[in-house]
Design a protein around this motif. Structure first.
Motif, PDB file in Angstrom:
ATOM      1  N   MET A   1       0.846  -1.180   0.000  1.00 36.82           N
ATOM      2  CA  MET A   1       0.000   0.000   0.000  1.00 36.82           C
ATOM      3  C   MET A   1       0.894   1.246   0.000  1.00 36.82           C
ATOM      4  SD  MET A   1      -2.712   1.377   2.893  1.00 36.82           S
ATOM      5  CE  MET A   1      -3.665  -0.096   2.857  1.00 36.82           C
ATOM      6  N   SER A   2       0.548   2.178  -0.871  1.00 38.66           N
ATOM      7  CA  SER A   2       1.326   3.405  -0.950  1.00 38.66           C
ATOM      8  C   SER A   2       1.034   4.308   0.249  1.00 38.66           C
ATOM      9  CB  SER A   2       0.990   4.157  -2.238  1.00 38.66           C
ATOM     10  OG  SER A   2      -0.309   4.718  -2.156  1.00 38.66           O
ATOM     11  N   VAL A   3       1.934   5.240   0.472  1.00 40.25           N
ATOM     12  CA  VAL A   3       1.745   6.215   1.549  1.00 40.25           C
ATOM     13  C   VAL A   3       0.476   7.033   1.288  1.00 40.25           C
ATOM     14  CG1 VAL A   3       2.719   8.283   2.630  1.00 40.25           C
ATOM     15  CG2 VAL A   3       4.200   6.341   2.101  1.00 40.25           C
ATOM     16  N   ALA A   4       0.259   7.437   0.034  1.00 37.68           N
ATOM     17  CA  ALA A   4      -0.929   8.229  -0.299  1.00 37.68           C
ATOM     18  C   ALA A   4      -2.212   7.429  -0.044  1.00 37.68           C
ATOM     19  CB  ALA A   4      -0.861   8.693  -1.753  1.00 37.68           C
ATOM     20  N   GLN A   5      -2.206   6.146  -0.401  1.00 36.96           N
ATOM     21  CA  GLN A   5      -3.386   5.316  -0.157  1.00 36.96           C
ATOM     22  C   GLN A   5      -3.642   5.187   1.339  1.00 36.96           C
ATOM     23  OE1 GLN A   5      -5.717   3.937  -2.477  1.00 36.96           O
ATOM     24  NE2 GLN A   5      -6.794   3.809  -0.506  1.00 36.96           N
ATOM     25  N   HIS A   6      -2.574   5.032   2.103  1.00 36.21           N
ATOM     26  CA  HIS A   6      -2.722   4.944   3.562  1.00 36.21           C
ATOM     27  C   HIS A   6      -3.322   6.249   4.106  1.00 36.21           C
ATOM     28  CE1 HIS A   6      -1.966   3.869   7.700  1.00 36.21           C
ATOM     29  NE2 HIS A   6      -1.344   5.033   7.860  1.00 36.21           N
ATOM     30  N   GLN A   7      -2.868   7.390   3.604  1.00 36.52           N
ATOM     31  CA  GLN A   7      -3.414   8.673   4.044  1.00 36.52           C
ATOM     32  C   GLN A   7      -4.893   8.776   3.684  1.00 36.52           C
ATOM     33  OE1 GLN A   7      -0.126  11.204   2.337  1.00 36.52           O
ATOM     34  NE2 GLN A   7      -0.694  12.433   4.127  1.00 36.52           N
ATOM     35  N   LEU A   8      -5.256   8.386   2.454  1.00 35.09           N
ATOM     36  CA  LEU A   8      -6.666   8.436   2.056  1.00 35.09           C
ATOM     37  C   LEU A   8      -7.503   7.559   2.971  1.00 35.09           C
ATOM     38  CD1 LEU A   8      -9.003   9.274   0.263  1.00 35.09           C
ATOM     39  CD2 LEU A   8      -8.287   7.498  -1.375  1.00 35.09           C
ATOM     40  N   ASP A   9      -7.016   6.372   3.275  1.00 34.08           N
ATOM     41  CA  ASP A   9      -7.744   5.482   4.191  1.00 34.08           C
ATOM     42  C   ASP A   9      -7.915   6.135   5.560  1.00 34.08           C
ATOM     43  OD1 ASP A   9      -7.962   3.551   2.220  1.00 34.08           O
ATOM     44  OD2 ASP A   9      -6.244   2.390   2.933  1.00 34.08           O
ATOM     45  N   THR A  10      -6.878   6.825   6.029  1.00 38.11           N
ATOM     46  CA  THR A  10      -6.945   7.528   7.317  1.00 38.11           C
ATOM     47  C   THR A  10      -7.985   8.647   7.273  1.00 38.11           C
ATOM     48  OG1 THR A  10      -4.634   7.010   7.778  1.00 38.11           O
ATOM     49  CG2 THR A  10      -5.600   8.832   9.018  1.00 38.11           C
ATOM     50  N   ARG A 133      -3.250   3.663 -12.238  1.00 35.16           N
ATOM     51  CA  ARG A 133      -3.896   4.623 -11.333  1.00 35.16           C
ATOM     52  C   ARG A 133      -2.841   5.236 -10.424  1.00 35.16           C
ATOM     53  NH1 ARG A 133      -5.868   2.834  -6.062  1.00 35.16           N
ATOM     54  NH2 ARG A 133      -6.734   4.657  -5.058  1.00 35.16           N
ATOM     55  N   THR A 134      -2.881   6.561 -10.281  1.00 37.33           N
ATOM     56  CA  THR A 134      -1.969   7.245  -9.369  1.00 37.33           C
ATOM     57  C   THR A 134      -2.792   8.084  -8.402  1.00 37.33           C
ATOM     58  OG1 THR A 134      -1.679   9.031 -10.979  1.00 37.33           O
ATOM     59  CG2 THR A 134      -0.007   7.294 -10.951  1.00 37.33           C
ATOM     60  N   LEU A 135      -2.257   8.268  -7.223  1.00 34.52           N
ATOM     61  CA  LEU A 135      -2.962   8.957  -6.151  1.00 34.52           C
ATOM     62  C   LEU A 135      -2.022   9.974  -5.520  1.00 34.52           C
ATOM     63  CD1 LEU A 135      -5.574   8.891  -4.331  1.00 34.52           C
ATOM     64  CD2 LEU A 135      -4.395   7.192  -2.955  1.00 34.52           C
ATOM     65  N   PHE A 136      -2.483  11.220  -5.426  1.00 29.59           N
ATOM     66  CA  PHE A 136      -1.694  12.295  -4.833  1.00 29.59           C
ATOM     67  C   PHE A 136      -2.516  12.990  -3.760  1.00 29.59           C
ATOM     68  CE2 PHE A 136       0.151  11.842  -9.015  1.00 29.59           C
ATOM     69  CZ  PHE A 136       1.505  11.902  -8.754  1.00 29.59           C
ATOM     70  N   ILE A 137      -1.909  13.262  -2.632  1.00 28.82           N
ATOM     71  CA  ILE A 137      -2.537  14.071  -1.593  1.00 28.82           C
ATOM     72  C   ILE A 137      -2.155  15.515  -1.904  1.00 28.82           C
ATOM     73  CG2 ILE A 137      -2.782  14.507   0.881  1.00 28.82           C
ATOM     74  CD1 ILE A 137      -3.606  11.623  -0.064  1.00 28.82           C
ATOM     75  N   LYS A 138      -3.141  16.310  -2.306  1.00 30.29           N
ATOM     76  CA  LYS A 138      -2.870  17.684  -2.720  1.00 30.29           C
ATOM     77  C   LYS A 138      -2.912  18.661  -1.548  1.00 30.29           C
ATOM     78  CE  LYS A 138      -2.717  19.109  -6.643  1.00 30.29           C
ATOM     79  NZ  LYS A 138      -1.602  19.496  -7.514  1.00 30.29           N
ATOM     80  N   SER A 139      -3.865  18.480  -0.627  1.00 35.69           N
ATOM     81  CA  SER A 139      -3.931  19.402   0.504  1.00 35.69           C
ATOM     82  C   SER A 139      -4.712  18.791   1.654  1.00 35.69           C
ATOM     83  CB  SER A 139      -4.569  20.740   0.105  1.00 35.69           C
ATOM     84  OG  SER A 139      -5.939  20.585  -0.134  1.00 35.69           O
ATOM     85  N   VAL A 140      -4.339  19.232   2.845  1.00 34.58           N
ATOM     86  CA  VAL A 140      -5.020  18.822   4.070  1.00 34.58           C
ATOM     87  C   VAL A 140      -5.228  20.087   4.891  1.00 34.58           C
ATOM     88  CG1 VAL A 140      -4.925  17.405   6.151  1.00 34.58           C
ATOM     89  CG2 VAL A 140      -3.871  16.567   4.031  1.00 34.58           C
ATOM     90  N   SER A 141      -6.486  20.433   5.131  1.00 29.19           N
ATOM     91  CA  SER A 141      -6.800  21.620   5.924  1.00 29.19           C
ATOM     92  C   SER A 141      -6.559  21.338   7.401  1.00 29.19           C
ATOM     93  CB  SER A 141      -8.250  22.032   5.722  1.00 29.19           C
ATOM     94  OG  SER A 141      -8.484  22.417   4.412  1.00 29.19           O
ATOM     95  N   GLU A 142      -5.971  22.312   8.068  1.00 29.37           N
ATOM     96  CA  GLU A 142      -5.741  22.149   9.510  1.00 29.37           C
ATOM     97  C   GLU A 142      -7.042  22.149  10.298  1.00 29.37           C
ATOM     98  OE1 GLU A 142      -2.713  24.554  11.308  1.00 29.37           O
ATOM     99  OE2 GLU A 142      -1.474  24.451   9.509  1.00 29.37           O
ATOM    100  N   LYS A 143      -7.945  23.061   9.912  1.00 31.93           N
ATOM    101  CA  LYS A 143      -9.237  23.137  10.590  1.00 31.93           C
ATOM    102  C   LYS A 143     -10.270  22.412   9.735  1.00 31.93           C
ATOM    103  CE  LYS A 143      -8.524  27.426  13.072  1.00 31.93           C
ATOM    104  NZ  LYS A 143      -9.060  28.755  13.365  1.00 31.93           N
ATOM    105  N   GLN A 144     -11.015  21.515  10.377  1.00 28.31           N
ATOM    106  CA  GLN A 144     -12.032  20.763   9.669  1.00 28.31           C
ATOM    107  C   GLN A 144     -13.282  20.645  10.509  1.00 28.31           C
ATOM    108  OE1 GLN A 144     -10.245  16.998   8.715  1.00 28.31           O
ATOM    109  NE2 GLN A 144      -8.991  17.871   7.099  1.00 28.31           N
TER     110      GLN A 144
END
Length: 148
Positions: A1-10, A133-144
């Protein structure tokens, strides 16, 4: 599992188990229509958004899946230009229109399939269906906002 996929799962785990399962199922169905797409992930303040396009440029995105605490919507980035005789698309913006997914069976509806296929075919830059298929984490907002 890629790091990006792990982040998406999180990111998906922030939602209720039912909503996370629905989001995963919708993503799987959308991926069937856009093999080879580059997926761009935005964990924004009010939604988790996964865009599908031919490149890592946000402006090239054709479709996106937005996950909210209580529903999932498939957005068509150039939806205002799509012919929609069955009025499946909602929204009044100058470009984007969406379809709220209440049931996965909606993807079996030829009318929705036609909209997705037309949007992909109309894309200014084509998606290479033979690409991986490629997966990129483009941004993560601090406040959600709460995801539940």
């Amino acid at each position: 599992m890629s790091v990006a996929q792990h982040q998406l799962d999180t990111f998906l785990e922030k939602f209720s188990p039912d909503m996370a399962a629905q989001a995963r199922a919708v993503l799987d169905r959308v991926r069937e229509f856009v093999p080879g797409a580059t997926e761009l992930v935005y964990d924004d303040d009010h939604a988790l958004v996964i865009g599908f396009g031919p490149t890592t440029r946000t402006g090239d995105t054709v479709l996106s899946v937005a996950v909210y605490p209580k529903w999932v919507t498939v957005f068509f980035m150039h939806g205002a230009a799509l012919t929609d005789p069955f009025q499946l698309l909602h929204g009044t913006g100058s470009e984007v229109r969406g379809v709220r997914i209440l049931d996965l069976a909606q993807f079996d509806d030829e009318r929705l399939q036609m909209l997705i296929e037309t949007a992909v075919a109309m894309a200014p830059k084509p998606i290479d269906g033979t690409a991986e298929r490629t997966l990129f984490i483009k941004s993560v907002s601090e406040k959600q906002r709460s995801r539940r």
